[in-house]
Design a protein around this motif. Structure first.
Motif, mmCIF file in Angstrom:
data_model
loop_
_atom_site.group_PDB
_atom_site.id
_atom_site.type_symbol
_atom_site.label_atom_id
_atom_site.label_comp_id
_atom_site.label_asym_id
_atom_site.label_seq_id
_atom_site.Cartn_x
_atom_site.Cartn_y
_atom_site.Cartn_z
ATOM 1 N N HIS A 99 31.996 42.052 32.757
ATOM 2 C CA HIS A 99 32.977 41.360 31.938
ATOM 3 C C HIS A 99 32.282 40.781 30.705
ATOM 4 O O HIS A 99 31.205 40.193 30.800
ATOM 5 C CB HIS A 99 33.654 40.248 32.739
ATOM 6 C CG HIS A 99 34.519 40.767 33.845
ATOM 7 N ND1 HIS A 99 35.836 41.138 33.652
ATOM 8 C CD2 HIS A 99 34.256 40.996 35.151
ATOM 9 C CE1 HIS A 99 36.339 41.571 34.791
ATOM 10 N NE2 HIS A 99 35.403 41.494 35.725
ATOM 11 N N SER A 150 44.445 52.276 30.727
ATOM 12 C CA SER A 150 43.350 51.811 31.593
ATOM 13 C C SER A 150 43.398 52.495 32.950
ATOM 14 O O SER A 150 42.358 52.795 33.547
ATOM 15 C CB SER A 150 43.420 50.295 31.775
ATOM 16 O OG SER A 150 43.336 49.639 30.530
ATOM 17 N N THR A 180 42.308 40.553 38.698
ATOM 18 C CA THR A 180 43.435 41.324 38.168
ATOM 19 C C THR A 180 43.165 42.814 38.238
ATOM 20 O O THR A 180 44.047 43.607 38.603
ATOM 21 C CB THR A 180 43.713 40.916 36.713
ATOM 22 O OG1 THR A 180 43.957 39.503 36.655
ATOM 23 C CG2 THR A 180 44.910 41.658 36.163
ATOM 24 N N LEU A 181 41.933 43.203 37.926
ATOM 25 C CA LEU A 181 41.574 44.620 37.933
ATOM 26 C C LEU A 181 41.657 45.200 39.345
ATOM 27 O O LEU A 181 42.184 46.301 39.551
ATOM 28 C CB LEU A 181 40.167 44.804 37.365
ATOM 29 C CG LEU A 181 39.668 46.231 37.165
ATOM 30 C CD1 LEU A 181 40.565 46.980 36.197
ATOM 31 C CD2 LEU A 181 38.241 46.226 36.656
ATOM 32 N N GLU A 198 34.696 45.407 30.743
ATOM 33 C CA GLU A 198 36.020 44.808 30.623
ATOM 34 C C GLU A 198 35.982 43.639 29.652
ATOM 35 O O GLU A 198 35.258 42.668 29.848
ATOM 36 C CB GLU A 198 36.513 44.328 31.992
ATOM 37 C CG GLU A 198 37.013 45.433 32.899
ATOM 38 C CD GLU A 198 38.335 46.021 32.415
ATOM 39 O OE1 GLU A 198 39.057 45.323 31.676
ATOM 40 O OE2 GLU A 198 38.632 47.164 32.785
ATOM 41 N N ARG A 200 45.385 45.448 40.431
ATOM 42 C CA ARG A 200 46.077 46.566 39.779
ATOM 43 C C ARG A 200 45.635 47.902 40.366
ATOM 44 O O ARG A 200 46.457 48.805 40.594
ATOM 45 C CB ARG A 200 45.794 46.527 38.271
ATOM 46 C CG ARG A 200 46.385 47.686 37.491
ATOM 47 C CD ARG A 200 46.293 47.448 36.003
ATOM 48 N NE ARG A 200 44.935 47.337 35.522
ATOM 49 C CZ ARG A 200 44.159 48.384 35.262
ATOM 50 N NH1 ARG A 200 44.593 49.611 35.474
ATOM 51 N NH2 ARG A 200 42.938 48.201 34.791
ATOM 52 N N GLU A 205 38.991 42.203 28.708
ATOM 53 C CA GLU A 205 40.268 41.506 28.822
ATOM 54 C C GLU A 205 40.596 41.084 30.252
ATOM 55 O O GLU A 205 40.863 39.922 30.518
ATOM 56 C CB GLU A 205 41.390 42.402 28.259
ATOM 57 C CG GLU A 205 41.218 42.690 26.767
ATOM 58 C CD GLU A 205 42.034 43.867 26.293
ATOM 59 O OE1 GLU A 205 42.743 44.467 27.113
ATOM 60 O OE2 GLU A 205 41.957 44.196 25.097
ATOM 61 N N GLU A 206 40.580 42.012 31.194
ATOM 62 C CA GLU A 206 41.032 41.710 32.552
ATOM 63 C C GLU A 206 39.937 41.065 33.386
ATOM 64 O O GLU A 206 38.758 41.402 33.251
ATOM 65 C CB GLU A 206 41.505 42.990 33.251
ATOM 66 C CG GLU A 206 42.832 43.515 32.772
ATOM 67 C CD GLU A 206 43.299 44.688 33.616
ATOM 68 O OE1 GLU A 206 44.392 44.606 34.183
ATOM 69 O OE2 GLU A 206 42.565 45.683 33.696
ATOM 70 N N SER A 207 40.336 40.155 34.259
ATOM 71 C CA SER A 207 39.407 39.569 35.210
ATOM 72 C C SER A 207 39.200 40.529 36.372
ATOM 73 O O SER A 207 39.966 41.482 36.552
ATOM 74 C CB SER A 207 39.945 38.236 35.726
ATOM 75 O OG SER A 207 41.147 38.441 36.471
#
Length: 506
Positions: free
Chosen positions: A337, A284, A312-313, A305, A316, A307-309
């Motif tokens: 999302h 990712s 979180t994105l 996306e 990261r 999976e990730e909120s």
């Protein structure tokens, strides 16, 4: 062109733009159509949208109801935020009178004379001269007809009455009689069927099919639909793009010289790239690198996306030194999302198409990242042929010159137990492979390009690292063993390896 040919070529909108696309321009004017479906499938909503579209054009519409009261129809409209001002609602049956008869006489509803009911409709049409009419529902007329032959004759007489008066008519049928009424379908100029089914997880699935549309092309098959506040939303089965390809096939840079060298200059415009490897290896992050670099060039990137909120994105990305928030605020990077179990393949395809259209400043998308393909497959577990539908999406994006990145997490971390949820390598123009490897008692990451149809790429294995300054790609590493076995081990000198970072967010 004769007058009849001109009338045949004239189209009227259903009130749903994507349904008009499926019908190749809308419904043929001055014809009678059958809308069939079980209760709750959206027939009334479609009928009201059809009349509202006519009102927007200055036309006159009538909603003839034998089953629902005017108050119920107004309540349905209010739930969608609509006003039915200007649309004539005609209740054919006096419910108070029917209740009175049920209490004090031995007559059944089926013994009510049908000709007076049909006569009321004709009187209203003669008086108002509408260009659109919705008749709800045919199940009541079946009861009033007291027989199949009389029922067919009454429908035929209605058809002959409406045609030639400049009136496009929708007949709603809840299929209360069971099965398909092929005789009724044969009388109608077109037939649209609404269907719904319950799945093991998530909301029920609704779909729409055009059974026939005489003298006109249409997109066949099942098209997903959703009933939401604001009306019915239809998602066509296939993505049709009549715009010719205009991109030049140039190489899209990642912004990292070492990565571009590994790829043979970058990835091609309109190409698709598979980012394949175990969880946490940096797939990712590499896709985000291309998105950030596109934003730096002033081009748009769209991230889907599964999976990730958002939180979180962003966290990261900031840990890698990517200014994601700044580019999101500038409208250069958008994130959508996708909720598992709440979306259908056709809806997702339409969302992709809408997301890459030029924004209000005329900026088209140049990068699309789908993270991840595992999430795409698991979010629609009851759907079949998802990979085929994904292929259509990639073809559409390719024609637009958009570089697409697909993240695929392999099952397992290393060794023979590693596998992919589905073989999608044939879909991609380029495949970037990520691996963990062991060296001097430490775990490192490796990156290699398995294929790149758009360039002459390197066949080497390089070390790959994540740091607070971004992605780091080292020089080619030659001393490996066990690569093909899935458990690569570096046996060369430690000095050529990257220093393992203290923090390495995925």
């Amino acid at each position: 062109m004769t007058g009849e040919e001109r009338m045949e070529s004239k189209r009227v909108s259903t009130g749903i733009e994507t349904l008009d696309d499926i019908l190749c321009g809308g419904l043929t004017a001055d014809r009678l159509y059958l809308i069939e479906g079980s209760p709750g499938s959206g027939k009334t909503t479609l009928g009201l949208q059809f009349l509202l579209a006519g009102r927007e054009l200055g036309g006159t519409g009538i909603y003839v109801t034998l089953s629902e009261t005017k108050e119920e129809l107004l309540g349905i409209a209010e739930s969608h935020g609509w006003s039915l001002d200007g649309i004539h609602i005609h209740e054919l049956l006096d419910h108070e009178r029917d209740v009175h008869h049920a209490q004090y006489t031995m007559f059944e509803p089926s013994e009510v004379e049908l000709s007076s009911t049909v006569g009321e409709v004709q009187t209203q049409v003669e008086r108002l001269q509408p260009d659109r009419i919705v008749f709800d529902s045919l199940s009541e007329m079946r009861l009033l007809s007291q027989g199949a032959l009389r029922y067919r004759r009454q429908i035929l007489s209605l058809k002959q009455f409406f045609v030639g008066r400049g009136c496009t008519t929708l007949l709603l049928d809840d299929k209360a009689a069971g099965g398909e009424d092929q005789q009724l379908q044969s009388l109608a100029h077109g037939v649209i069927r609404l269907e719904q089914r319950l799945t093991d997880y998530g909301n029920e699935r609704r779909s729409l099919r055009v059974i026939k549309h005489r003298g006109s092309d249409f997109i066949g098959g099942a098209h997903d639909l959703r009933l939401a506040r604001g009306g019915m939303q239809v998602f066509p089965r296939s993505i049709v793009d009549n715009n010719p390809s205009s991109f030049l096939g140039r190489q899209v840079s990642s912004g990292l010289d070492t990565l571009d060298t590994l790829l043979g200059g970058g990835v091609g415009e309109g190409s698709s790239t598979l980012l394949l490897g175990p969880a946490g290896v940096g797939k990712s992050s590499l896709g985000m690198q291309f998105a950030i670099e596109a934003a730096r060039r002033g081009q748009r990137a769209v991230l889907f996306e599964f999976e990730e909120s958002n939180q979180t994105l962003v966290k990261r990305s900031e840990g890698l030194g990517f200014p994601l928030t700044r580019y999101m605020d500038a409208g250069l990077i958008s994130i959508q999302h996708v909720r598992a179990g709440e979306i259908t393949p056709n809806e997702f395809a339409l969302n992709v198409r809408a997301a890459v259209e030029p924004d209000n400043q005329g900026r088209e998308a140049s990068i699309v990242l789908i993270d991840s393909l595992n999430g795409y497959l698991s979010s629609m577990p009851h759907e079949r042929f998802l990979v085929v539908q994904l292929h259509e999406i990639l073809n559409y994006l390719g024609k637009r010159g958009i570089a697409t990145f697909l993240v695929v997490a392999q099952h397992g971390m290393m060794g023979h137990a590693m596998g992919t949820p589905v073989d999608t390598s044939y879909l991609a123009d380029a495949v970037i492979l990520f691996r963990y490897f062991e060296a001097s008692g430490e775990i490192h990451r490796a990156i290699s390009v398995v294929k790149n149809r758009t360039a002459n790429h390197e066949r080497t294995i390089r070390e790959f690292g994540l740091s607070d300054k971004g992605l780091v790609i080292g020089e080619p590493l030659n001393n490996f063993r066990g690569v093909l076995a899935g458990t690569p081990e570096f046996i060369g000198p430690r000095e050529v390896l990257l220093t393992p970072p203290k923090s390495s967010p995925e």
